[in-house]
Motif scaffolding. Structure first.
Motif, PDB file in Angstrom:
ATOM      1  N   LEU A  61       0.765  -1.149  -0.069  1.00 22.48           N
ATOM      2  CA  LEU A  61       0.021  -0.200  -0.193  1.00 22.48           C
ATOM      3  C   LEU A  61       0.677   1.253  -0.043  1.00 22.48           C
ATOM      4  CD1 LEU A  61      -2.980  -0.868   2.491  1.00 22.48           C
ATOM      5  CD2 LEU A  61      -3.036  -0.701   0.109  1.00 22.48           C
ATOM      6  N   LEU A  62       1.703   1.347   0.795  1.00 24.90           N
ATOM      7  CA  LEU A  62       2.786   2.478   0.821  1.00 24.90           C
ATOM      8  C   LEU A  62       3.523   2.517  -0.507  1.00 24.90           C
ATOM      9  CD1 LEU A  62       4.395   2.126   4.336  1.00 24.90           C
ATOM     10  CD2 LEU A  62       2.867   3.730   3.724  1.00 24.90           C
ATOM     11  N   ASP A  63       4.054   1.507  -1.019  1.00 26.59           N
ATOM     12  CA  ASP A  63       4.542   1.331  -2.396  1.00 26.59           C
ATOM     13  C   ASP A  63       3.633   2.076  -3.558  1.00 26.59           C
ATOM     14  OD1 ASP A  63       6.762   1.063  -4.271  1.00 26.59           O
ATOM     15  OD2 ASP A  63       6.028  -1.005  -4.684  1.00 26.59           O
ATOM     16  N   LEU A  64       2.297   1.428  -3.228  1.00 24.54           N
ATOM     17  CA  LEU A  64       1.316   2.056  -4.244  1.00 24.54           C
ATOM     18  C   LEU A  64       1.374   3.550  -4.223  1.00 24.54           C
ATOM     19  CD1 LEU A  64      -1.083   1.276  -6.273  1.00 24.54           C
ATOM     20  CD2 LEU A  64      -2.568   1.227  -4.520  1.00 24.54           C
ATOM     21  N   LEU A  65       1.217   3.969  -2.878  1.00 27.87           N
ATOM     22  CA  LEU A  65       1.240   5.477  -2.995  1.00 27.87           C
ATOM     23  C   LEU A  65       2.327   6.179  -3.161  1.00 27.87           C
ATOM     24  CD1 LEU A  65      -0.336   8.048  -1.377  1.00 27.87           C
ATOM     25  CD2 LEU A  65       0.758   7.432   0.562  1.00 27.87           C
ATOM     26  N   LEU A  66       3.491   5.743  -3.074  1.00 25.40           N
ATOM     27  CA  LEU A  66       4.771   6.223  -3.333  1.00 25.40           C
ATOM     28  C   LEU A  66       5.126   6.443  -4.891  1.00 25.40           C
ATOM     29  CD1 LEU A  66       7.651   7.504  -2.408  1.00 25.40           C
ATOM     30  CD2 LEU A  66       8.313   5.197  -2.546  1.00 25.40           C
ATOM     31  N   LEU A 115       4.742  -2.088 -11.582  1.00 18.37           N
ATOM     32  CA  LEU A 115       5.720  -1.811 -10.481  1.00 18.37           C
ATOM     33  C   LEU A 115       5.391  -2.196  -9.007  1.00 18.37           C
ATOM     34  CD1 LEU A 115       6.386   2.003 -11.357  1.00 18.37           C
ATOM     35  CD2 LEU A 115       8.210   0.389 -11.419  1.00 18.37           C
ATOM     36  N   VAL A 116       4.111  -2.316  -8.641  1.00 20.26           N
ATOM     37  CA  VAL A 116       3.731  -2.700  -7.465  1.00 20.26           C
ATOM     38  C   VAL A 116       3.103  -4.048  -7.302  1.00 20.26           C
ATOM     39  CG1 VAL A 116       2.076  -2.107  -5.546  1.00 20.26           C
ATOM     40  CG2 VAL A 116       2.952  -0.137  -6.806  1.00 20.26           C
ATOM     41  N   LEU A 117       2.181  -4.484  -8.227  1.00 19.02           N
ATOM     42  CA  LEU A 117       1.586  -5.858  -8.164  1.00 19.02           C
ATOM     43  C   LEU A 117       2.562  -6.950  -8.346  1.00 19.02           C
ATOM     44  CD1 LEU A 117      -1.034  -6.970  -7.274  1.00 19.02           C
ATOM     45  CD2 LEU A 117      -1.817  -6.784  -9.780  1.00 19.02           C
ATOM     46  N   VAL A 118       3.297  -6.965  -9.559  1.00 18.93           N
ATOM     47  CA  VAL A 118       4.240  -7.974  -9.979  1.00 18.93           C
ATOM     48  C   VAL A 118       5.246  -8.543  -8.779  1.00 18.93           C
ATOM     49  CG1 VAL A 118       5.882  -8.730 -11.607  1.00 18.93           C
ATOM     50  CG2 VAL A 118       4.040  -7.476 -12.310  1.00 18.93           C
ATOM     51  N   PRO A 119       6.038  -7.407  -8.084  1.00 15.49           N
ATOM     52  CA  PRO A 119       6.907  -7.796  -6.991  1.00 15.49           C
ATOM     53  C   PRO A 119       6.124  -8.201  -5.939  1.00 15.49           C
ATOM     54  CG  PRO A 119       7.472  -5.703  -7.937  1.00 15.49           C
ATOM     55  CD  PRO A 119       6.116  -6.112  -8.414  1.00 15.49           C
ATOM     56  N   TYR A 120       4.895  -7.800  -5.493  1.00 13.31           N
ATOM     57  CA  TYR A 120       4.226  -8.420  -4.540  1.00 13.31           C
ATOM     58  C   TYR A 120       3.736  -9.798  -4.800  1.00 13.31           C
ATOM     59  CZ  TYR A 120       0.151  -8.987  -1.231  1.00 13.31           C
ATOM     60  OH  TYR A 120      -0.962  -9.440  -0.616  1.00 13.31           O
ATOM     61  N   LEU A 121       3.292 -10.106  -5.921  1.00 13.24           N
ATOM     62  CA  LEU A 121       2.458 -11.750  -6.008  1.00 13.24           C
ATOM     63  C   LEU A 121       3.966 -12.445  -6.042  1.00 13.24           C
ATOM     64  CD1 LEU A 121       0.077 -10.755  -8.880  1.00 13.24           C
ATOM     65  CD2 LEU A 121      -0.255 -11.414  -6.415  1.00 13.24           C
ATOM     66  N   LYS A 122       5.013 -11.906  -6.884  1.00 14.37           N
ATOM     67  CA  LYS A 122       6.154 -12.973  -6.785  1.00 14.37           C
ATOM     68  C   LYS A 122       6.691 -12.908  -5.490  1.00 14.37           C
ATOM     69  CE  LYS A 122      10.727 -13.213  -9.190  1.00 14.37           C
ATOM     70  NZ  LYS A 122      11.420 -13.617  -8.102  1.00 14.37           N
ATOM     71  N   GLY A 123       6.677 -12.289  -4.548  1.00 13.39           N
ATOM     72  CA  GLY A 123       7.009 -12.376  -3.017  1.00 13.39           C
ATOM     73  C   GLY A 123       6.109 -13.392  -2.452  1.00 13.39           C
ATOM     74  N   LYS A 124       4.910 -13.220  -2.606  1.00  8.71           N
ATOM     75  CA  LYS A 124       3.884 -14.196  -2.150  1.00  8.71           C
ATOM     76  C   LYS A 124       4.059 -15.643  -2.599  1.00  8.71           C
ATOM     77  CE  LYS A 124       1.410 -11.700   0.793  1.00  8.71           C
ATOM     78  NZ  LYS A 124       1.355 -12.116   2.266  1.00  8.71           N
ATOM     79  N   LEU A 125       4.393 -15.648  -3.942  1.00 10.93           N
ATOM     80  CA  LEU A 125       4.562 -17.054  -4.576  1.00 10.93           C
ATOM     81  C   LEU A 125       5.805 -17.646  -3.921  1.00 10.93           C
ATOM     82  CD1 LEU A 125       3.587 -19.083  -6.708  1.00 10.93           C
ATOM     83  CD2 LEU A 125       5.161 -17.851  -8.232  1.00 10.93           C
ATOM     84  N   GLU A 126       6.994 -16.956  -3.742  1.00 10.55           N
ATOM     85  CA  GLU A 126       8.320 -17.637  -3.057  1.00 10.55           C
ATOM     86  C   GLU A 126       7.775 -18.048  -1.996  1.00 10.55           C
ATOM     87  OE1 GLU A 126      11.023 -14.345  -3.697  1.00 10.55           O
ATOM     88  OE2 GLU A 126      11.353 -14.760  -5.571  1.00 10.55           O
ATOM     89  N   LYS A 127       7.300 -17.290  -0.977  1.00  5.46           N
ATOM     90  CA  LYS A 127       6.919 -17.667   0.077  1.00  5.46           C
ATOM     91  C   LYS A 127       6.079 -18.947   0.487  1.00  5.46           C
ATOM     92  CE  LYS A 127       7.218 -13.464   2.855  1.00  5.46           C
ATOM     93  NZ  LYS A 127       6.392 -12.691   3.946  1.00  5.46           N
TER      94      LYS A 127
END
Length: 352
Positions: A61-66, A115-127
């Motif tokens: 959310l902070l990254d989205l705002l930034l 910029l925001v969604l792809v890194p988030y989903l990739k991190g969740k997939l790795e976890k």
């Protein structure tokens, strides 16, 4: 390697070093913030524990705002603007638009999502993959054979999918170095933009935009509310960007401090006497109490089976008990310290 950084007259393309450096900037910010949140959660689990539990969602959310603030104001992400770069639409336009003009809506929203969604989903997939590997290794998964086959197939396919993904980026960077591509990253191509350096006109326009934005006045209540909300969000984003800009230099100091050059300092710290057991910080009703017998698991109150310690607190449990507890609550059952599955340490005795 001089040809990698030298730019010919009229060439507005950034060098590959600039492009890769701005990519790595945001990748270094998240681990630093995550470590800060972890320290806060360990110091006071009751007050700051939710920050650790929902860190990925709060960060996105902070990254989205930034990123929204910088894309709207500078036609660039935070890290791209930090390296004096901007995004322009792909096309045959002979004259580049100013950075303050912003991107077309289609390219703007595609850039923001990538910029925001792809890194988030990739991190969740790795976890998820890490969790499934733990469950598969110690047979902690549903007994259904179909689920087992699905887990095994997913875990077997993921390394090849990840290798293809990383190889795509590598090939794109090689093509960019050789001048065969306009983008160093496939994400830019998917967004329909390319990176160029800021011009002198861009810098002047960016300097004039902030004071010029307050010159217009309106008497519409709806417009005033929207303007106030926009200014508030812009102020928060500006504060975040300023703090991140300062923290970049602090990250360099942390890299030096924890480098191999400071091994003597680390050795001197490890030579200190063993600290006492951690203080019981969690006094809630769901917290586990220590049993009188040292061979009993604090969670199931039975003799420990497959003894496993938590590196965050040092207490020992049954593997299945502590695995399920940490996966659900993400904290130590005794101390309340913020804990993840990677902090589980199997213990092996000579008898076993």
């Amino acid at each position: 390697g001089a040809h990698l950084t030298a730019a010919s007259a009229g060439d507005d393309r950034p060098s590959v070093f600039e492009a890769v450096a701005q990519d790595s900037l945001m990748a270094a910010v998240k681990p630093a913030l995550q470590h800060l949140v972890k320290v806060l959660a360990e110091s006071n689990p009751g007050r700051y524990g939710f920050l650790w539990h929902w860190f990925d969602e709060i960060y996105v959310l902070l990254d989205l705002l930034l990123q929204q603030h910088y894309l709207a104001r500078c036609s660039a992400s935070f890290s791209e603007n930090f390296y004096s770069l901007k995004r322009i639409p792909i096309g045959d336009c002979r004259q580049q638009p100013l950075a303050t003009a912003g991107l077309p809506k289609r390219q703007h929203w595609k850039s923001l999502l990538l910029l925001v969604l792809v890194p988030y989903l990739k991190g969740k997939l790795e976890k998820l993959v890490s969790s499934l590997r733990e469950e598969d290794e110690y047979s902690i998964h549903p007994p259904s054979s179909s689920w087992k086959r699905f887990y095994r197939a997913f875990l077997a396919a993921y390394p090849f999918v990840n290798m293809t993904w990383e190889g795509w980026f590598l090939v794109q960077q090689l093509c960019y170095i050789l001048g065969k591509a306009q983008h160093h990253s496939p994400m830019l191509r998917l967004a329909g933009v390319r990176l160029v350096r800021l011009t002198a006109e861009d810098i002047k326009a960016l300097e004039k935009k902030l004071p010029g934005a307050t010159s217009s006045q309106t008497h519409s209540i709806k417009t005033q509310v929207q303007s106030a909300a926009r200014k508030a969000l812009g102020g928060i984003a500006f504060s975040l960007s300023t703090g991140l800009s300062v923290s970049v230099f602090f990250l360099q100091f942390l890299d030096w401090w924890y480098s191999s050059e400071n091994q003597e300092t680390i050795k001197s710290l490890t030579a200190l006497p063993t600290p006492p057991p951690p203080v019981h910080l969690d006094h809630g009703a769901s917290s586990a109490l220590l049993p009188k017998l040292k061979t009993v698991c604090p969670l199931c109150r039975k003799i420990r089976v497959n003894a496993t310690a938590l590196s965050t607190s040092g207490f020992v449990f049954c593997y299945r008990c502590v695995y399920s507890y940490v996966k659900t609550h993400q904290r130590c059952p005794i101390t309340g310290y913020a804990t993840e599955l990677q902090h589980l340490v199997k213990l092996y005795s000579p008898e076993s």
